[in-house]
Design an enzyme around this catalytic site. Structure first.
Site: not given
Ligand code: NAP
Length: 248
Positions: A63, A154, A156
């Protein structure tokens, strides 16, 4: 059933993105499951949707690269029709304390988390405005609300996502398109699994509910904001954090 039929979820192969894909499919949407490198996990998400009687396709794009997003939207339009639900979920962390954080670590996180959301928002907006209907949910973070040591990049990026959300919401409010953000707290996924027991224990002290969240906790909030019932909600940031950031 909702009139909104085609959803695109970035980073839908695992974690919060997968739970969002499943929830939107349960609500009746056909789902385009985006991934960057995890093709097998994305295919697993799509298979789970198909097994439950829904319809899903997987589509690769980094993305942070606009041309790849353009190709992704063209493919989704060809296979599922105009995107009317967009969930900008793809996100990465590259944590470091300020003196050690490299410009590359800063730029890569901004590139995926903020520019990536902008790219997809821009590409989804034209069709949504034309059809006068659409739902966009951007996954922010409590770090974008209150900051976090070791995560200047992150935090920011996520504060940027919140400002992007509010500005896009104002721009499209009269066109039947809502744009909201969900700000998760600490959710059990690959992103948080590397954190040590001491950090977890410390974080738990700041969560009034006394537990970490599950991806499904976030997905339920996203599905609501994407539903017909949320038509009068736009430009909002909904924290899904067990009470961590409630105002004083
Ligand atoms: P995760 O398990 O690490 O998964 C990250 C996802 O993002 C994966 O599906 C990955 O795809 C995709 N991704 C990474 N880089 C990408 C790129 N350049 N283009 C397209 N897809 C990409 O993370 P998560 O915890 O589910 O987080 C999901 C969202 O929630 C994120 O925006 C994160 O910042 C936010 N968030 C998470 C938490 C938490 O505690 N977990 C808290 C606050 C916010 P691939 O599998 O192909 O790598």
């Amino acid at each position: 059933m909702s009139e909104l039929k085609t959803a695109l979820v970035t980073g839908g192969g695992r974690g919060i993105g997968r739970a969002v894909c499943l929830a939107l499919a349960r609500g009746g949407a056909s789902v385009a499951v985006n991934y960057a490198s995890g093709e097998a996990r994305a295919a697993e998400t799509a298979a789970m949707i198909d097994a439950a009687g829904g319809h899903a396709v997987i589509v690769r794009a980094d993305v942070s690269v606009f041309s790849e997003c353009e190709e992704m939207f063209a493919r989704v339009r060809a296979e599922l029709g105009e995107v009317d639900i967009l969930v900008n979920n793809a996100g990465i962390t590259r944590d470091n304390l300020l003196p050690r954080m490299t410009p590359e670590e800063f730029a890569s996180v901004l590139g995926v988390n903020l520019s990536g959301a902008f790219h997809c928002l821009k590409l989804a907006s034209r069709g949504m405005i034309k059809n006068r209907r659409g739902r966009i949910v951007n996954i922010a973070s409590v770090a974008g609300l209150v900051g976090n040591a070791g995560q200047t990049n992150y935090a920011a990026s996520k504060a940027g996502v919140i400002a992007l959300t509010k500005s896009a919401a104002r721009e499209m409010a009269k066109r039947g398109v809502t744009v909201n953000a969900v700000a998760p707290g600490f959710i059990e996924t690959d992103m948080t699994s590397p954190l040590g027991e001491d950090i977890r224990a410390e974080m738990l002290k700041n969560i009034p509910e006394g537990r970490f969240g599950a991806p499904e906790d976030v997905a339920a909030a996203v599905a609501f904001l994407c539903s017909d019932a949320a038509a009068y909600i736009t430009g909002q940031v909904l924290a899904v954090d067990g009470g961590m950031t409630m105002g004083g």
